[in-house]
Write a protein that holds these residues in place. Structure first.
Motif, short mmCIF file in Angstrom:
data_model
loop_
_atom_site.label_atom_id
_atom_site.label_comp_id
_atom_site.label_asym_id
_atom_site.label_seq_id
_atom_site.Cartn_x
_atom_site.Cartn_y
_atom_site.Cartn_z
N UNK A 53 -8.15 -61.16 26.69
CA UNK A 53 -8.70 -62.08 25.69
C UNK A 53 -9.71 -61.38 24.79
N UNK A 54 -10.48 -60.46 25.36
CA UNK A 54 -11.48 -59.73 24.56
C UNK A 54 -10.80 -58.78 23.59
N UNK A 55 -9.79 -58.05 24.06
CA UNK A 55 -9.10 -57.09 23.19
C UNK A 55 -8.47 -57.81 22.00
N UNK A 56 -7.91 -59.00 22.25
CA UNK A 56 -7.26 -59.76 21.17
C UNK A 56 -8.25 -60.13 20.07
N UNK A 57 -9.53 -60.30 20.42
CA UNK A 57 -10.55 -60.65 19.42
C UNK A 57 -10.88 -59.48 18.50
N UNK A 71 1.51 -53.63 28.28
CA UNK A 71 1.58 -54.89 27.52
C UNK A 71 1.02 -54.67 26.12
N UNK A 72 1.72 -55.22 25.11
CA UNK A 72 1.21 -55.21 23.74
C UNK A 72 0.28 -56.41 23.57
N UNK A 73 -0.93 -56.15 23.06
CA UNK A 73 -1.95 -57.18 22.89
C UNK A 73 -2.22 -57.36 21.40
N UNK A 74 -2.28 -58.59 20.92
CA UNK A 74 -2.62 -58.86 19.53
C UNK A 74 -1.41 -58.85 18.63
N UNK A 75 -1.66 -59.20 17.37
CA UNK A 75 -0.60 -59.30 16.37
C UNK A 75 -0.51 -58.03 15.54
#
Length: 608
Positions: A53-57, A71-75
């Motif tokens: 959740x932090x990395x996505x921010x 896993x790929x994180x974020x857009x």
């Protein structure tokens, strides 16, 4: 926000989420088997979810973690690769032992993805990551959750610690400890190997610590609080060490596997390695202790030879010509260097050689001669972790592993890294003087000075011999082992032999043959007055004390007179903190047969 700020923020978010879980009984529940095949506790899963959740921010990234795997994180197109251990030291965390951390390492994907404009499938990203290694990681952050301290580093910018409460960055560097006996060492505890247990038992270092958090222990080495961290099992995982690896690397630390090869792990949760982390001065010593093979290629050969035989010096010339053909550097012992540089003595074969005036850049030593040359080589090496390649040009050759016809084969094995190292125990000792009055005899003024109350002896590879100054005069000793009285000995002298020396003077005096790897010493009386005074084998970690009761004696180390012990003096002997290392050639029992020590030579299956 740059990589370092992202890593610190993610670590701090994990810390905030994990602290309330300490002491919660459900934290210890196993909820699944992680991507790396080990059980995942509930606290690990919660910490990883906080990290995601932090990395996505902050960014888009490829995450590599023990629990989730890849896993790929974020857009969008990922900017970074992140290697995460959300809790390093889970056992400590669950038991509220204040040594557990968040470990994060990051690397940029910009150069790997080139001009890519659109996202690609996960398999393609995984192929890109699989071509990267731990050395592509540019940022490392390890946060001690219990204390709040943050260790951080960025490639080519050094390593730092940020301590509570003011968060001021302080640069850190590895220690400058040079001697094993002064070193503090962290050891990985799970599945201790025999040589690690022996290392702990032998107390070769000042302190041994077992903390249970690899990333933090690497950071302790980075700041000089530990001098080394060791895991000689091949069980260290990428996620365990990635953050600490970058911090330690940027603080000047040396990080290799147990054979001294650089760590070059792929970015894969399944990769595992052994690990030796230390400063430069200690690193070879630990590789020498724990390495099963000396896999490092030679940087420069040192050459030592007997100079009283022309065939030995001619072999030196052949060796240096061979090394020249292989573009391998070398340096010669000063005396033989002078001889060879004098062209006239050797059919005008003019060779200009470098003199071996110090050992700083010598990785291996070639000894050309007999056992005496090998003993001299061991003394010149003086505790440095430099393997000896012993070439037999002598008469007996118990210590020589290769005959002169195999010299180039031996050199090629070393150049190709295809050889084994045999470690040999040495004996250290001192003469503890009894404190004589100035008028006791002509030589006693030395003993009246407190600074001269003892004499340190050089280490013995073969043996220490305590022998009479006057032929056929019997000596009188008391022998103690670990403070326990063993025997009152009247004899021409005493031999205290290492396993290596058991086939030398000790054997001639009736002592047993020990395999070189046996951890023991042999105490052998020379021509004892009492017929039942027999050789004794004692544990290699024993302290042997010989008290001189009558007459003066000579103390001889590997054939060289090193001191005198008078009535009332004590000779204290124990295992040396350093070893001698040999490139392995002959099979030990084949060698004994070839030299007619046991059985008959040239049996079927014998080989050099």
């Amino acid at each position: 926000m740059d990589m370092l700020d992202i890593a610190i923020n993610v670590a701090e978010n994990i810390e905030k989420g994990v602290k309330p879980l300490i002491g919660w009984e459900k934290s210890d529940e196993i909820v699944k088997i992680g991507a790396d095949g080990t059980p995942t506790k509930r606290i690990d899963m919660i910490a990883e979810n906080i990290a995601i959740n932090s990395i996505e921010k902050y960014c888009s990234a490829i995450l590599i973690s023990e629990e989730i795997g890849f896993k790929k994180i974020g857009n969008g197109i990922p900017e970074y690769v992140i290697v995460l251990d959300p809790i390093d030291g889970t056992y400590n965390a669950l038991n509220d032992i204040p040594i557990y951390s968040v470990s994060i390492a990051m690397g940029s994907l910009k150069s790997k993805l080139g001009n890519q404009k659109k996202p690609i499938d996960d398999d393609s990203y995984e192929d890109i990551i699989n071509n990267m290694t731990i050395n592509d990681l540019e940022v490392g952050v390890v946060k001690n959750i219990a204390t709040g301290d943050i260790y951080c580093a960025k490639t080519n910018e050094g390593a730092y610690i940020m301590e509570n409460p003011h968060r001021e960055k302080r640069k850190i560097m590895v220690s400058n400890t040079k001697n094993l006996k002064d070193a503090s060492v962290g050891v990985f505890a799970y599945g201790l190997t025999t040589n690690t247990l022996d290392f702990i038992k032998d107390r070769m270092v000042k302190r041994i610590r077992i903390f249970g958090s690899a990333a933090l222990e690497m950071c302790y080495v980075a700041r000089g609080a530990l001098d080394a961290f060791i895991n000689v099992n091949k069980t260290t995982r990428l996620c365990d060490i990635a953050g600490g690896y970058v911090v330690l690397r940027e603080s000047g630390g040396i990080i290799t596997d147990n054979d001294g090869k650089p760590i070059n792990m792929g970015l894969n949760v399944y990769e595992k390695t052994s690990l030796i982390c230390s400063n430069n001065a200690l690193h070879k010593k630990f590789v020498g202790i724990f390495g099963n093979k000396w896999m490092l290629k030679p940087t420069k050969f040192g050459i030592i030879s007997r100079i009283d035989r022309e065939d030995a010096i001619n072999l030196v010339l052949e060796v240096i010509n061979y090394l020249d053909s292989k573009n391998i550097k070398y340096a010669l012992e000063p005396e033989i260097c002078k001889i060879i540089n004098n062209c006239k003595n050797f059919n005008d074969k003019c060779v200009k050689c470098e003199s071996m005036d110090d050992l700083n850049d010598i990785s291996h030593i070639i000894s050309i001669g007999g056992d005496g040359t090998v003993l001299r080589a061991s003394r010149i090496i003086n505790g440095n972790e430099i393997p000896i390649i012993p070439i037999n040009m002598g008469t007996v050759g118990f210590l020589t592993e290769f005959n002169k016809n195999r010299v180039f084969e031996a050199i090629d094995k070393v150049i190709n890294g295809n050889y084994e190292i045999e470690r040999r125990t040495k004996c250290a000792g001192l003469i503890k003087h009894g404190g004589y009055s100035v008028n006791a005899d002509a030589d006693s003024s030395n003993y009246a000075n407190p600074q001269n109350s003892q004499k340190i002896l050089p280490d013995a590879l073969n043996e220490v011999v305590v022998v009479t100054k006057s032929p056929a005069k019997m000596l009188h000793f008391e022998v103690y082992v670990n403070g326990n009285f063993v025997e009152d000995v009247r004899a021409d002298g005493l031999i205290i032999s290492t396993p290596t020396g058991s086939t030398a003077y000790s054997l001639s005096a009736g002592g047993p043959i020990l395999e070189p790897a046996v951890d023991a010493f042999v105490i052998v009386p020379i021509c004892p007055f009492k017929l039942f005074s027999r050789p004794i084998v004692v544990d290699g970690n024993s302290e042997i004390k010989i008290k001189v009761l009558k007459k003066s004696t000579l103390v001889v180390v590997d054939g060289n007179i090193e001191g005198e012990a008078k009535k009332g003096d004590e000779i204290i002997l124990r295992k040396s903190n350093s070893y001698s290392y040999f490139v392995k050639g002959y099979n030990f029992y084949n060698k004994l047969r070839k030299l007619s020590v046991v059985g008959e030579g040239n049996k079927k299956g014998d080989s050099d």
